[in-house]
Design a protein around this motif. Structure first.
Motif, PDB file in Angstrom:
ATOM      1  N   THR A 164       0.816  -1.208   0.000  1.00 39.06           N
ATOM      2  CA  THR A 164       0.000   0.000   0.000  1.00 39.06           C
ATOM      3  C   THR A 164       0.852   1.261   0.000  1.00 39.06           C
ATOM      4  N   ILE A 165       1.947   1.231   0.757  1.00 38.93           N
ATOM      5  CA  ILE A 165       2.849   2.392   0.777  1.00 38.93           C
ATOM      6  C   ILE A 165       3.415   2.631  -0.620  1.00 38.93           C
ATOM      7  N   ARG A 166       3.805   1.580  -1.292  1.00 38.61           N
ATOM      8  CA  ARG A 166       4.339   1.718  -2.659  1.00 38.61           C
ATOM      9  C   ARG A 166       3.292   2.323  -3.594  1.00 38.61           C
ATOM     10  N   ILE A 167       2.079   1.799  -3.497  1.00 37.79           N
ATOM     11  CA  ILE A 167       1.016   2.282  -4.381  1.00 37.79           C
ATOM     12  C   ILE A 167       0.690   3.734  -4.078  1.00 37.79           C
ATOM     13  N   ALA A 168       0.618   4.076  -2.796  1.00 38.00           N
ATOM     14  CA  ALA A 168       0.309   5.457  -2.413  1.00 38.00           C
ATOM     15  C   ALA A 168       1.359   6.418  -2.941  1.00 38.00           C
ATOM     16  N   GLU A 169       2.622   6.051  -2.809  1.00 37.26           N
ATOM     17  CA  GLU A 169       3.702   6.908  -3.303  1.00 37.26           C
ATOM     18  C   GLU A 169       3.659   7.033  -4.818  1.00 37.26           C
ATOM     19  N   ALA A 170       3.355   5.924  -5.499  1.00 38.14           N
ATOM     20  CA  ALA A 170       3.347   5.922  -6.961  1.00 38.14           C
ATOM     21  C   ALA A 170       2.197   6.728  -7.542  1.00 38.14           C
ATOM     22  N   THR A 171       1.057   6.747  -6.858  1.00 28.20           N
ATOM     23  CA  THR A 171      -0.141   7.385  -7.414  1.00 28.20           C
ATOM     24  C   THR A 171      -0.399   8.786  -6.889  1.00 28.20           C
ATOM     25  N   ARG A 227      -6.913  -1.238   5.070  1.00 24.48           N
ATOM     26  CA  ARG A 227      -7.861  -0.128   4.962  1.00 24.48           C
ATOM     27  C   ARG A 227      -7.389   0.896   3.934  1.00 24.48           C
ATOM     28  N   ARG A 228      -6.107   1.209   3.984  1.00 25.87           N
ATOM     29  CA  ARG A 228      -5.549   2.183   3.046  1.00 25.87           C
ATOM     30  C   ARG A 228      -5.616   1.672   1.619  1.00 25.87           C
ATOM     31  N   ALA A 229      -5.439   0.365   1.445  1.00 25.34           N
ATOM     32  CA  ALA A 229      -5.523  -0.224   0.108  1.00 25.34           C
ATOM     33  C   ALA A 229      -6.914  -0.029  -0.479  1.00 25.34           C
ATOM     34  N   VAL A 230      -7.928  -0.245   0.344  1.00 19.95           N
ATOM     35  CA  VAL A 230      -9.309  -0.047  -0.113  1.00 19.95           C
ATOM     36  C   VAL A 230      -9.538   1.416  -0.473  1.00 19.95           C
ATOM     37  N   GLU A 231      -9.064   2.314   0.386  1.00 17.64           N
ATOM     38  CA  GLU A 231      -9.246   3.752   0.132  1.00 17.64           C
ATOM     39  C   GLU A 231      -8.572   4.169  -1.170  1.00 17.64           C
ATOM     40  N   LEU A 232      -7.349   3.688  -1.397  1.00 16.83           N
ATOM     41  CA  LEU A 232      -6.623   4.048  -2.610  1.00 16.83           C
ATOM     42  C   LEU A 232      -7.304   3.510  -3.861  1.00 16.83           C
ATOM     43  N   THR A 233      -7.752   2.265  -3.779  1.00 14.74           N
ATOM     44  CA  THR A 233      -8.381   1.640  -4.944  1.00 14.74           C
ATOM     45  C   THR A 233      -9.693   2.331  -5.285  1.00 14.74           C
ATOM     46  N   TYR A 234     -10.534   2.526  -4.293  1.00  9.26           N
ATOM     47  CA  TYR A 234     -11.824   3.159  -4.553  1.00  9.26           C
ATOM     48  C   TYR A 234     -11.642   4.618  -4.955  1.00  9.26           C
ATOM     49  N   GLY A 235     -10.660   5.285  -4.357  1.00  8.99           N
ATOM     50  CA  GLY A 235     -10.403   6.672  -4.727  1.00  8.99           C
ATOM     51  C   GLY A 235      -9.988   6.793  -6.176  1.00  8.99           C
ATOM     52  N   MET A 236      -9.111   5.886  -6.625  1.00  6.43           N
ATOM     53  CA  MET A 236      -8.661   5.901  -8.008  1.00  6.43           C
ATOM     54  C   MET A 236      -9.826   5.644  -8.956  1.00  6.43           C
ATOM     55  N   LEU A 243     -17.223   6.316 -11.191  1.00  8.36           N
ATOM     56  CA  LEU A 243     -17.971   5.115 -10.826  1.00  8.36           C
ATOM     57  C   LEU A 243     -18.544   5.225  -9.416  1.00  8.36           C
ATOM     58  N   THR A 244     -19.699   4.650  -9.229  1.00 12.51           N
ATOM     59  CA  THR A 244     -20.331   4.553  -7.916  1.00 12.51           C
ATOM     60  C   THR A 244     -20.774   3.103  -7.715  1.00 12.51           C
ATOM     61  N   GLU A 245     -21.211   2.781  -6.521  1.00 12.14           N
ATOM     62  CA  GLU A 245     -21.659   1.417  -6.253  1.00 12.14           C
ATOM     63  C   GLU A 245     -22.953   1.105  -7.013  1.00 12.14           C
ATOM     64  N   PRO A 246     -23.159  -0.150  -7.460  1.00  9.44           N
ATOM     65  CA  PRO A 246     -22.295  -1.321  -7.237  1.00  9.44           C
ATOM     66  C   PRO A 246     -21.153  -1.447  -8.254  1.00  9.44           C
ATOM     67  N   ASP A 247     -21.061  -0.486  -9.184  1.00 10.18           N
ATOM     68  CA  ASP A 247     -20.018  -0.567 -10.204  1.00 10.18           C
ATOM     69  C   ASP A 247     -18.617  -0.502  -9.601  1.00 10.18           C
ATOM     70  N   LEU A 248     -18.454   0.237  -8.505  1.00 10.31           N
ATOM     71  CA  LEU A 248     -17.144   0.318  -7.873  1.00 10.31           C
ATOM     72  C   LEU A 248     -16.640  -1.060  -7.451  1.00 10.31           C
ATOM     73  N   THR A 249     -17.509  -1.815  -6.800  1.00 11.76           N
ATOM     74  CA  THR A 249     -17.109  -3.150  -6.356  1.00 11.76           C
ATOM     75  C   THR A 249     -16.788  -4.044  -7.544  1.00 11.76           C
ATOM     76  N   ASP A 250     -17.598  -3.973  -8.584  1.00 13.13           N
ATOM     77  CA  ASP A 250     -17.339  -4.779  -9.777  1.00 13.13           C
ATOM     78  C   ASP A 250     -16.012  -4.396 -10.415  1.00 13.13           C
ATOM     79  N   ALA A 251     -15.715  -3.098 -10.451  1.00 12.11           N
ATOM     80  CA  ALA A 251     -14.463  -2.630 -11.046  1.00 12.11           C
ATOM     81  C   ALA A 251     -13.264  -3.061 -10.205  1.00 12.11           C
ATOM     82  N   VAL A 252     -13.389  -3.014  -8.887  1.00 10.88           N
ATOM     83  CA  VAL A 252     -12.309  -3.471  -8.002  1.00 10.88           C
ATOM     84  C   VAL A 252     -12.004  -4.936  -8.287  1.00 10.88           C
TER      85      VAL A 252
END
Length: 200
Positions: free
Chosen positions: A66-73, A121-130, A136-145
């Protein structure tokens, strides 16, 4: 009494290093104890057993990835964020195959440890934020994840297993896969009506 200087974090790190070198399935309490130069019984002062240890490896890996992804994005959006996110995921999986595998298995993790671990938790926040950057909104967000996770994990698992023997570079295929994901996320299909597409 445990060996001086031995902590749950040190035991977890030793196990994580062993997982990267030999594979997560080769991590045993005896092997970790041998690596640390202690008797097996000493480890039980710091971890409850093998299942607990593997759960700790998963949480450690989730934090690191998650730290790597946060720094990269950081500061990116749209396709740039997607590519940076995916590349960080792939690079972590290649650098730490055993730790990465721990994040992909349905391990039983101590609820108290999980509750205090920021990585998942941070991984979920980063993924949904991106993905919200694509509107996208739910339920499309979950499908996209699930689509992203399936694509990223499927690719890195096949790559690690030597599954891409074709002369075309895996990097070229990776780049095209990310192009395809960007297009899919940009033009996300509307939900199907009930019964639509069912065979007649």
């Amino acid at each position: 009494m445990g060996r001086a200087g031995l902590t749950a974090d040190r035991v977890t790190l030793a196990a994580a290093e062993l997982a990267d070198e030999a594979g997560l399935d080769q991590v045993t309490m005896s092997q970790v104890a041998r690596r640390l130069g202690v008797k097996d019984a000493s480890l039980y002062t710091h971890v409850r057993g093998l299942e607990d240890l593997r759960g700790r490896i998963a949480l450690l890996a989730a934090d690191e990835k998650t730290i790597r992804i946060a720094e990269a994005t950081a500061g990116l959006a749209g396709r740039d964020a997607l590519v940076a996110f995916a590349d960080a995921w792939r690079e972590y999986a290649a650098a730490h195959p055993g730790r990465y595998m721990a994040t992909q298995l349905p391990l039983k993790i101590d609820p108290e440890l999980a509750a205090n671990a920021p990585g998942p938790r941070r991984a979920v926040e980063l993924t949904y934020g991106m993905l919200r950057g694509y509107g996208l909104t739910e339920p499309d967000l979950t499908d996209a994840v699930r689509l992203l996770r399936s694509t990223f994990h499927g690719f890195v698992a096949l790559e690690a297993a030597g599954g891409f023997a074709h002369e075309r570079s895996p990097q070229d295929s990776w780049d095209r896969a990310l192009d395809a994901l960007h297009t899919a996320l940009t033009y996300w299909p509307a939900p199907r009506e009930a019964g639509e597409g069912d065979p007649t």
